[in-house]
Design a protein around this motif. Structure first.
Motif, mmCIF file in Angstrom:
data_model
loop_
_atom_site.group_PDB
_atom_site.id
_atom_site.type_symbol
_atom_site.label_atom_id
_atom_site.label_comp_id
_atom_site.label_asym_id
_atom_site.label_seq_id
_atom_site.Cartn_x
_atom_site.Cartn_y
_atom_site.Cartn_z
ATOM 1 N N GLU A 389 0.754 -1.241 -0.120
ATOM 2 C CA GLU A 389 -0.125 0.006 -0.075
ATOM 3 C C GLU A 389 0.862 1.442 -0.111
ATOM 4 O O GLU A 389 1.661 1.348 0.704
ATOM 5 N N SER A 390 0.452 2.249 -0.720
ATOM 6 C CA SER A 390 1.010 3.570 -0.755
ATOM 7 C C SER A 390 0.304 4.552 0.221
ATOM 8 O O SER A 390 -0.811 5.044 -0.347
ATOM 9 N N PRO A 391 0.541 4.635 1.292
ATOM 10 C CA PRO A 391 -0.076 5.679 2.254
ATOM 11 C C PRO A 391 -0.343 7.075 1.765
ATOM 12 O O PRO A 391 -1.274 7.763 2.110
ATOM 13 N N GLU A 392 0.830 7.417 1.368
ATOM 14 C CA GLU A 392 0.546 9.026 0.910
ATOM 15 C C GLU A 392 -0.385 9.115 -0.387
ATOM 16 O O GLU A 392 -1.036 10.157 -0.341
ATOM 17 N N ALA A 396 -3.564 11.339 -0.148
ATOM 18 C CA ALA A 396 -4.072 12.434 -1.376
ATOM 19 C C ALA A 396 -5.445 12.173 -1.567
ATOM 20 O O ALA A 396 -6.179 13.228 -1.882
ATOM 21 N N PHE A 397 -5.665 11.007 -2.032
ATOM 22 C CA PHE A 397 -6.927 10.533 -2.551
ATOM 23 C C PHE A 397 -7.931 10.894 -1.442
ATOM 24 O O PHE A 397 -9.009 11.316 -1.895
ATOM 25 N N THR A 398 -7.907 10.513 -0.406
ATOM 26 C CA THR A 398 -8.794 10.880 0.802
ATOM 27 C C THR A 398 -9.095 12.314 0.869
ATOM 28 O O THR A 398 -10.168 12.734 1.136
ATOM 29 N N VAL A 420 -17.691 10.409 4.409
ATOM 30 C CA VAL A 420 -16.163 10.594 3.983
ATOM 31 C C VAL A 420 -15.284 9.938 4.812
ATOM 32 O O VAL A 420 -15.497 9.926 5.989
ATOM 33 N N PRO A 421 -14.085 9.504 4.174
ATOM 34 C CA PRO A 421 -13.159 9.213 5.002
ATOM 35 C C PRO A 421 -12.717 10.148 6.206
ATOM 36 O O PRO A 421 -12.725 11.257 5.882
ATOM 37 N N ARG A 422 -11.967 9.825 7.240
ATOM 38 C CA ARG A 422 -11.631 10.896 8.110
ATOM 39 C C ARG A 422 -10.184 11.476 7.619
ATOM 40 O O ARG A 422 -9.660 10.873 6.763
ATOM 41 N N ARG A 423 -9.903 12.715 7.869
ATOM 42 C CA ARG A 423 -8.899 13.311 7.626
ATOM 43 C C ARG A 423 -7.788 12.892 7.923
ATOM 44 O O ARG A 423 -7.281 12.282 9.217
ATOM 45 N N PRO A 424 -6.638 12.285 7.157
ATOM 46 C CA PRO A 424 -5.501 11.658 7.488
ATOM 47 C C PRO A 424 -4.773 12.296 8.491
ATOM 48 O O PRO A 424 -4.566 13.560 8.504
ATOM 49 N N ALA A 425 -4.040 11.514 9.480
ATOM 50 C CA ALA A 425 -3.541 12.083 10.594
ATOM 51 C C ALA A 425 -1.904 12.633 10.025
ATOM 52 O O ALA A 425 -1.409 11.862 9.133
#
Length: 426
Positions: A389-392, A396-398, A420-425
């Motif tokens: 998986e590419s977390p970055e 960005a997609f989130t 929507v998904p939560r804002r990335p930490a």
């Protein structure tokens, strides 16, 4: 002349556990739209300007994606976003990370165990057909629309209806058992074949701006509601069929459905306004058509603008990866995979080999370098069937999903109108 047809519903007197209301008979009114052939399409100057702005925004996205990021990569990710949004409008919700992992499971195991994800993946397949069903200038056909619908329903509980025009009355809202209290009742089934032929003819016209044509074709399709199920998703795929035929886009899909999902009340109101009663050239009918086209154009412009921002972020990510990994040998598996990673945030070594057209060992070496640099992380344990998986990219997609879900384009300013998904930490 568009009108309401009074119809009688014969209930099921042996309905068993159904309430008296649900099993009873009653009267309902089905809407019969004007055919589009010969209908005067008069765009007000303000609407025409909105349409022109939308076409410029869509063209800019298409052009800049080619210049800044490998087009197929961005297109695949936006296609995924569009498919997720099309499903969400109809109540089928699933997050991007969950969908991506199901996609990886499908590659490894043939079919994901996540039934909901499988249905959304079918939506993606259908959208992929839509974006490649016809090229610029090529005629739209009923067979192409039936194929999109077939792909949507294949493998679902309604597979028997896949790729077939409906032969029964359907409706929107109200009771699940009869149309007597429905919010909208489409034309009776005997009118559907001719209305679809008329719609296909309209889709092949060249005398209207592409965005206006897509707006009207989509609204007429949703009004006809020609299938037993899957109308919303097929109708939104039709948007891209029309835009592609007219040459407004080549490969990049602006995620219009994400905006239509965010502006759902405006979207539904616009469709209802489009469904005039009486003469198509009446002042009210013309005004309402302009209202719908203007709202649709605004959704296209907004979708293209937000996608362009994401495209710039994708380029920024790729540049940062290359700096971390420098030197990167030109045309190596690593070099090619860096150009594909934005469109494949979750992948296997086999996926990497296919994307780069390089051997499995070369792809494996590239993946291991990406893991060592923190660009990829391994999700599964062991040496076989490893998933990365590419977390970055997912972050960005989130952020893109969150922005598109906000009426104001920023969930910190205006709350999202849909899950929507939560804002990335950080």
């Amino acid at each position: 002349m568009a009108k309401l047809l009074q119809q009688r519903w014969v209930g099921n007197v042996d309905g068993g556990a159904l309430s008296r209301r649900d099993r009873g008979s009653g009267v309902y009114r089905a809407y019969l739209p004007d055919p589009l052939a010969g209908r005067p399409i008069m765009l007000a100057s303000e609407t025409a300007a909105d349409v022109a702005d939308a076409e410029v925004a869509i063209a800019r996205l298409d052009a800049e994606a080619k210049a800044l990021v490998e087009t197929e990569t961005l297109s695949r990710l936006l296609l995924r976003a569009e498919a997720i949004a099309s499903s969400r409008i109809e109540g089928l919700e699933i997050g991007a990370r969950r969908l991506l992992r199901a996609e990886a499971a499908r590659e490894l195991e043939g079919e994901p165990s996540d039934v909901t994800a499988a249905e959304v993946l079918a939506n993606i397949d259908a959208m992929a057909v839509a974006t490649s069903a016809n090229g610029p200038g090529e005629a739209v056909t009923e067979d192409a629309l039936l194929e999109i619908h077939r792909r949507l329903l294949t493998g679902t509980r309604l597979a028997q209806h896949a790729g077939q025009l409906r032969e029964e009355q359907n409706w929107i809202g109200g009771s699940s058992f009869n149309p007597c209290s429905a919010e909208f009742v489409p034309p009776p089934p005997e009118y559907v074949p001719e209305l679809m032929r008329d719609l296909i003819d309209f889709c092949n016209r060249d005398d209207l701006p592409a965005v206006a044509q897509a707006a009207i074709a989509h609204a007429q399709f949703e009004t006809i509601h020609p299938f037993a199920d899957g109308n919303g998703r097929t109708g939104r795929a039709l948007i891209h069929v029309v835009l592609r035929r007219r040459g407004a886009v080549e490969r990049v899909v602006a995620p219009v459905s994400l905006i239509l999902a965010t502006w759902s009340d405006s979207y539904i109101d616009g469709l209802n306004r489009f469904r005039h009663i009486g003469r198509a050239d009446s002042r009210q009918a013309v005004d309402d058509l302009n209202t719908w086209v203007a709202r649709f154009a605004a959704a296209c412009a907004r979708a293209a603008g937000d996608a362009t921002l994401f495209e710039a972020k994708a380029m920024e990510l790729e540049q940062s990866w290359r700096a971390r990994l420098a030197p990167v040998r030109a045309n190596s598996a690593l070099d090619l995979l860096l150009g594909k990673l934005v469109g494949a945030p979750i992948l296997t070594v086999s996926t990497a080999a296919s994307l780069t057209d390089r051997s499995f060992p070369a792809a494996n070496t590239a993946v291991e370098r990406l893991v060592a640099a923190g660009i990829l992380r391994q999700l599964s344990v062991g040496r076989r069937n490893r998933v990365f998986e590419s977390p970055e990219v997912i972050s960005a997609f989130t952020a893109l999903e969150r922005r598109l879900a906000s009426p104001g384009g920023d969930t910190r300013i205006s709350a999202p109108e849909r899950p929507v998904p939560r804002r990335p930490a950080r």
